[in-house]
Design an enzyme around this catalytic site. Structure first.
Site, PDB file in Angstrom:
ATOM      1  N   ASP A  67     -21.617  24.128   9.079  1.00 59.01           N
ATOM      2  CA  ASP A  67     -20.742  25.505   8.325  1.00 59.01           C
ATOM      3  C   ASP A  67     -20.576  26.622   9.086  1.00 59.01           C
ATOM      4  OD1 ASP A  67     -19.147  25.707   6.206  1.00 59.01           O
ATOM      5  OD2 ASP A  67     -21.154  25.479   5.307  1.00 59.01           O
ATOM      6  N   HIS A  96     -12.617  27.144  13.413  1.00 60.54           N
ATOM      7  CA  HIS A  96     -12.729  26.440  13.499  1.00 60.54           C
ATOM      8  C   HIS A  96     -12.181  26.013  15.617  1.00 60.54           C
ATOM      9  CE1 HIS A  96     -13.135  25.015   9.735  1.00 60.54           C
ATOM     10  NE2 HIS A  96     -11.662  25.407   9.282  1.00 60.54           N
ATOM     11  N   LEU A 118     -26.717   9.645  25.750  1.00 59.43           N
ATOM     12  CA  LEU A 118     -26.639  10.503  24.263  1.00 59.43           C
ATOM     13  C   LEU A 118     -25.656   9.489  23.062  1.00 59.43           C
ATOM     14  CD1 LEU A 118     -27.338  13.090  22.102  1.00 59.43           C
ATOM     15  CD2 LEU A 118     -25.482  14.203  22.664  1.00 59.43           C
TER      16      LEU A 118
HETATM   17  C1  IPE Z   1     -19.346  20.266   4.133  1.00 56.63           C
HETATM   18  O1  IPE Z   1     -19.398  21.694   4.589  1.00 56.63           O
HETATM   19  C2  IPE Z   1     -18.813  19.522   5.707  1.00 56.63           C
HETATM   20  C3  IPE Z   1     -18.636  20.240   6.495  1.00 56.63           C
HETATM   21  C4  IPE Z   1     -19.215  20.890   7.364  1.00 56.63           C
HETATM   22  C5  IPE Z   1     -17.383  18.910   7.820  1.00 56.63           C
HETATM   23  P1  IPE Z   1     -17.868  22.702   3.065  1.00 56.63           P
HETATM   24  O2  IPE Z   1     -18.125  23.890   3.835  1.00 56.63           O
HETATM   25  O3  IPE Z   1     -16.692  21.624   2.974  1.00 56.63           O
HETATM   26  O4  IPE Z   1     -18.868  21.992   1.821  1.00 56.63           O
HETATM   27  P2  IPE Z   1     -19.144  22.722   1.034  1.00 56.63           P
HETATM   28  O5  IPE Z   1     -17.751  22.653  -0.293  1.00 56.63           O
HETATM   29  O6  IPE Z   1     -19.183  24.469   1.410  1.00 56.63           O
HETATM   30  O7  IPE Z   1     -20.295  22.209   0.118  1.00 56.63           O
HETATM   31  C1  IPE Z   2     -17.453  23.342   8.672  1.00 54.89           C
HETATM   32  O1  IPE Z   2     -16.670  25.204   8.594  1.00 54.89           O
HETATM   33  C2  IPE Z   2     -16.004  23.083   9.352  1.00 54.89           C
HETATM   34  C3  IPE Z   2     -15.170  22.132   8.205  1.00 54.89           C
HETATM   35  C4  IPE Z   2     -15.911  21.821   6.800  1.00 54.89           C
HETATM   36  C5  IPE Z   2     -14.207  21.389   8.989  1.00 54.89           C
HETATM   37  P1  IPE Z   2     -15.847  25.701   7.471  1.00 54.89           P
HETATM   38  O2  IPE Z   2     -14.433  25.811   7.409  1.00 54.89           O
HETATM   39  O3  IPE Z   2     -16.487  25.087   6.076  1.00 54.89           O
HETATM   40  O4  IPE Z   2     -16.371  27.377   7.381  1.00 54.89           O
HETATM   41  P2  IPE Z   2     -16.466  28.173   5.718  1.00 54.89           P
HETATM   42  O5  IPE Z   2     -17.545  27.341   4.832  1.00 54.89           O
HETATM   43  O6  IPE Z   2     -15.688  28.796   5.064  1.00 54.89           O
HETATM   44  O7  IPE Z   2     -17.112  29.835   6.234  1.00 54.89           O
HETATM   45 MG    MG Z   3     -18.385  25.496   4.811  1.00 54.37          MG
END
Ligand code: IPE
Ligand code: IPE
Ligand code: MG
Length: 246
Positions: A26, A43, A137
């Site tokens: 995240d 990303h 792995l």
């Molecule tokens: C969790 O992150 C999903 C992934 C890392 C793929 P999110 O950014 O979607 O989670 P929330 O919405 O903050 O809980």
């Molecule tokens: C996690 O990073 C990746 C996915 C959920 C696909 P985020 O896109 O949720 O990044 P933040 O939480 O907005 O910083």
């Molecule tokens: Mg996120």
């Protein structure tokens, strides 16, 4: 005193590695925002971080690495972000799969592939097919994955067996539920890491993480390097796991 140019590697006990490490990657969006870049740049940077962690996991001898790449809830994001995420995934798969394969990594997907855009589904299917005999792995990518969705599917498949008369409700075991999940045959995660400072599971491995050790770090996923990974493992190795016993 001059500081060493090379960072000393964080000490971990290689004989007591977690068999299965799962990561909620995240913070990509915030990483990009901090730099005034579009979310998709975050990303992309996240994919680079993932590459390093996969490599490191294989090198140190982790058996299973699961990463949360796209949740069943992530479809709520803009069409532009969602399609961008899958494009980056396809690009990464195509560019890296040869090297991943050479390193003996076996790729598998946890999640419902049916709803993925065609090119993404084809890219991950090719990766699974190419690496299916590898013994290194075991790299599991949770893609269009949701813990509740997974449990719901398991319930449906078990209740179908009940309906067909092959199974009595009272004979359903925890083991059968585990075997009806996407993670069939994979040990439960010993360690679940979440980056970016959020303190929740966000529908990740709900059944499987019942006794996982949780590790949270404020580091945003694209900044999560090998040393941070080893630090999480070192932290895990200091924990005392009880599993309800004493
Ligand atoms: C969790 O992150 C999903 C992934 C890392 C793929 P999110 O950014 O979607 O989670 P929330 O919405 O903050 O809980
Ligand atoms: C996690 O990073 C990746 C996915 C959920 C696909 P985020 O896109 O949720 O990044 P933040 O939480 O907005 O910083
Ligand atoms: Mg996120």
């Amino acid at each position: 005193m001059i500081k060493g140019i090379f960072m000393e590697e964080i000490g971990i006990d290689y004989n007591r590695l977690p068999s299965h490490v799962a990561i909620i990657m995240d913070g990509n969006g915030r990483w990009a925002k901090k730099r005034g870049l579009p979310r998709l740049a975050g990303h992309k940077a996240g994919m680079e971080a993932l590459k390093k962690i996969v490599k490191k996991s294989g090198e140190i001898g982790i058996e299973h690495l699961t990463v949360y790449a796209f949740s069943t809830e992530n479809w709520k994001r803009s069409e532009e972000e969602v399609s961008g995420i899958f494009q980056i995934l396809v690009y990464y798969m195509e560019r890296e799969i040869r090297e991943i394969h050479q390193k003996g990594v076996r790729v598998s997907i946890l999640g419902d592939l049916q709803r993925l855009p065609g090119p993404a589904r084809e890219a991950v299917e090719r990766a699974m097919e190419l690496t299916k005999a590898n013994q290194g792995l075991q790299f599991h990518i949770a893609l269009n994955y949701g813990g509740r969705d997974e449990i719901l599917r398991a319930l449906r498949s078990l209740s179908q067996k009940v309906e067909q008369g092959g199974l009595m409700p009272g004979d359903i075991t925890e083991e059968m539920i585990s075997q009806a999940l996407y993670t069939e045959g994979i040990p439960d995660p010993d360690l679940v890491i979440r980056t970016s400072g959020e303190l929740r599971l966000s529908n990740f491995l709900l059944w499987q993480s019942a006794y996982s050790e949780l590790y949270f770090t404020d580091i945003l996923w694209p900044d999560f390097q090998e040393d941070a990974f080893l630090k999480a493992i070192a932290d895990f190795q200091m924990r005392k796991r009880n599993f309800g016993g004493r």
